[in-house]
Design a protein around this motif. Sequence first.
Motif, PDB file in Angstrom:
ATOM      1  N   THR A 263      42.250  44.326  50.380  1.00 15.26           N
ATOM      2  CA  THR A 263      41.138  43.858  51.074  1.00 15.26           C
ATOM      3  C   THR A 263      39.980  43.510  50.017  1.00 15.26           C
ATOM      4  O   THR A 263      39.450  42.335  50.074  1.00 15.26           O
ATOM      5  N   PHE A 264      40.176  44.025  48.767  1.00 13.24           N
ATOM      6  CA  PHE A 264      39.032  43.621  47.510  1.00 13.24           C
ATOM      7  C   PHE A 264      39.638  42.633  47.137  1.00 13.24           C
ATOM      8  O   PHE A 264      38.799  41.718  46.855  1.00 13.24           O
ATOM      9  N   ARG A 265      40.895  42.523  47.138  1.00 12.71           N
ATOM     10  CA  ARG A 265      41.212  41.293  46.272  1.00 12.71           C
ATOM     11  C   ARG A 265      41.389  40.123  47.152  1.00 12.71           C
ATOM     12  O   ARG A 265      40.827  38.918  46.551  1.00 12.71           O
ATOM     13  N   ILE A 266      41.441  39.973  48.435  1.00 15.70           N
ATOM     14  CA  ILE A 266      41.292  38.791  49.388  1.00 15.70           C
ATOM     15  C   ILE A 266      39.800  38.516  49.381  1.00 15.70           C
ATOM     16  O   ILE A 266      39.620  37.349  49.303  1.00 15.70           O
ATOM     17  N   SER A 267      39.084  39.646  49.280  1.00 17.07           N
ATOM     18  CA  SER A 267      37.597  39.229  49.483  1.00 17.07           C
ATOM     19  C   SER A 267      37.195  38.363  48.127  1.00 17.07           C
ATOM     20  O   SER A 267      36.213  37.428  48.309  1.00 17.07           O
ATOM     21  N   VAL A 268      37.354  39.117  47.151  1.00 16.25           N
ATOM     22  CA  VAL A 268      37.040  38.358  45.851  1.00 16.25           C
ATOM     23  C   VAL A 268      37.581  37.028  45.462  1.00 16.25           C
ATOM     24  O   VAL A 268      36.998  36.052  45.276  1.00 16.25           O
ATOM     25  N   LEU A 269      38.748  36.961  45.894  1.00 13.08           N
ATOM     26  CA  LEU A 269      39.522  35.660  45.710  1.00 13.08           C
ATOM     27  C   LEU A 269      39.128  34.430  46.766  1.00 13.08           C
ATOM     28  O   LEU A 269      38.878  33.359  46.571  1.00 13.08           O
ATOM     29  N   GLY A 270      39.048  34.868  48.039  1.00 11.01           N
ATOM     30  CA  GLY A 270      38.447  33.968  49.108  1.00 11.01           C
ATOM     31  C   GLY A 270      37.248  33.796  48.822  1.00 11.01           C
ATOM     32  O   GLY A 270      36.791  32.627  48.900  1.00 11.01           O
ATOM     33  N   GLY A 271      36.128  34.671  48.485  1.00  5.15           N
ATOM     34  CA  GLY A 271      35.098  34.509  48.111  1.00  5.15           C
ATOM     35  C   GLY A 271      34.674  33.396  47.086  1.00  5.15           C
ATOM     36  O   GLY A 271      33.748  32.522  46.905  1.00  5.15           O
ATOM     37  N   PHE A 272      35.648  33.577  46.030  1.00  5.38           N
ATOM     38  CA  PHE A 272      35.727  32.680  44.847  1.00  5.38           C
ATOM     39  C   PHE A 272      35.942  31.214  45.102  1.00  5.38           C
ATOM     40  O   PHE A 272      35.012  30.464  44.871  1.00  5.38           O
ATOM     41  N   ILE A 273      36.857  30.796  46.006  1.00  3.25           N
ATOM     42  CA  ILE A 273      37.021  29.807  46.363  1.00  3.25           C
ATOM     43  C   ILE A 273      36.150  29.122  47.318  1.00  3.25           C
ATOM     44  O   ILE A 273      35.635  28.000  47.223  1.00  3.25           O
ATOM     45  N   THR A 274      35.431  29.984  48.291  1.00  2.86           N
ATOM     46  CA  THR A 274      34.395  29.634  49.071  1.00  2.86           C
ATOM     47  C   THR A 274      33.034  29.126  48.385  1.00  2.86           C
ATOM     48  O   THR A 274      32.559  28.278  48.864  1.00  2.86           O
TER      49      THR A 274
END
Length: 481
Positions: A263-274
């Motif tokens: 969940t931390f990885r998805i939040s960080v990566l998804g937030g980066f692209i967003t």
Amino acid sequence: MTDTSTFKSYLPWLVATALFMEQLDATIVNTAIPSIAADLAVTPLSLKSIATSYILSLAVGIPVSGWMADRFGTRRVFGSAIAVFTLASVLCGLALNPQMLVAARLLQGLGGAMMMPVGRLAIIRTFPKNELLGAMNFVILPALIGPLLGPTVGGLLVHLTTWRTIFFVNVPVGLTALYLVVRYMPDYHGAEKRPLDVLGLILFSSGTAILSWLLEVFGEHTLDGVTAGLMLVLSIALLGAYVRHAQRDPFPLLRLALLKIRTFRISVLGGFITRLGVGGLPFLLPLLYQLGLKLPAWQSGLLMMPTAAAAMGMKLIAPRVLARFGYRQVLVVNTICIGLTIGLFSLVGPGTPWYAIAGIGLLQGFFNSLQFSSMNTLAYSDVETKDSSMASTIASSFQQLSMSFGLASGSLVTAWFLGRVPQTNQPMVTQALHHAFIALAVTTMLSSLVFWRLRRSDGESISKGKAATAVAQDPAPLSQA
């Protein structure tokens, strides 16, 4: 010593005051860009360095914030950061040329680099996970008053006085925040004094600085392909070297092993692209309103108010939305909605009614607010308390990098479509900005693919107030002084 209940009562107000100061400063500067450019005799797009230098300074300084908080305590670091930020604001107002202004913004960024992650760390350490969503929303809600007032106050100040006065509004806010730090900031320290990863700091900072600078100069200067390619390879090599270094060093600057938490990885990566898509809006929208629509600064500021107003309203219902639909469904759908609203700005032109522009701004603020509330809290749903300092540092670092790259990329796309056409050519400037909005919209919608990897139950320890047993039993190695 102040008790925990008092910290819980006043700490959100303290962190919100610091965020208010940062957001007010950022939005005031964006609204004043055309006026600053005219006074300093440079083109508006060339002044993107005022914004990118600040964000880049944040990205370079944030990785050290976790180490400093563990070593010197959250109270001392947070208070020093506010003092530096306030002093730098005064220096910005006294700048005589773009170089002095950029230097002062770099100093401002270093102050902001300590404020954001350390303030967030104090919130995470003070509130249990089943109270974290409410605390985070409370912090962000008053801070959104900054974007609400910034464009309007900045526009009025520029219209009535001079752009230099916009930087001095931080002084009373900074002094208020310093008073609150002395009274109500808890002083958390690390359980052990880990050494500063100097080599990691050099590798990471150099790599991110070169990459951000490369994006910036593409939009303003002529750079031959060979030089640009070599610099790109160098920046990637430095960042790659840091990744290898972080895997071997027992005390890395950023412990990337935390990205193994799904969940931390998805939040960080998804937030980066967003944020790559959203990051260019605060710079490009004032240009659209003032250069494309030929509006004065104060009217441009008024058109940006609906976005902040909608964001404040969304904060009141975000917890219920997340509890009803869950993080996965909200982030997948909401990310696409953000992209669509960014794309709508490509339809705004001289003949567009003001209420239509305000409506797009309302939608943008509504969806942005829900997105950031979701991403910022999901990141810590499965992170143990002992790792909260490092997790906050990593999340803040990637957040600022993405905003820096997004701002530079948005300006780059605009300059590329504009070509050698003078920036006083209203139709061509408007068309170039429209192309940039479409590019940002597509980039944002792509991030929804990352959030598809979430499970329906992810984040329930936060959205539904179900504190995980492992968290409740965590020995919490940070000590409160």
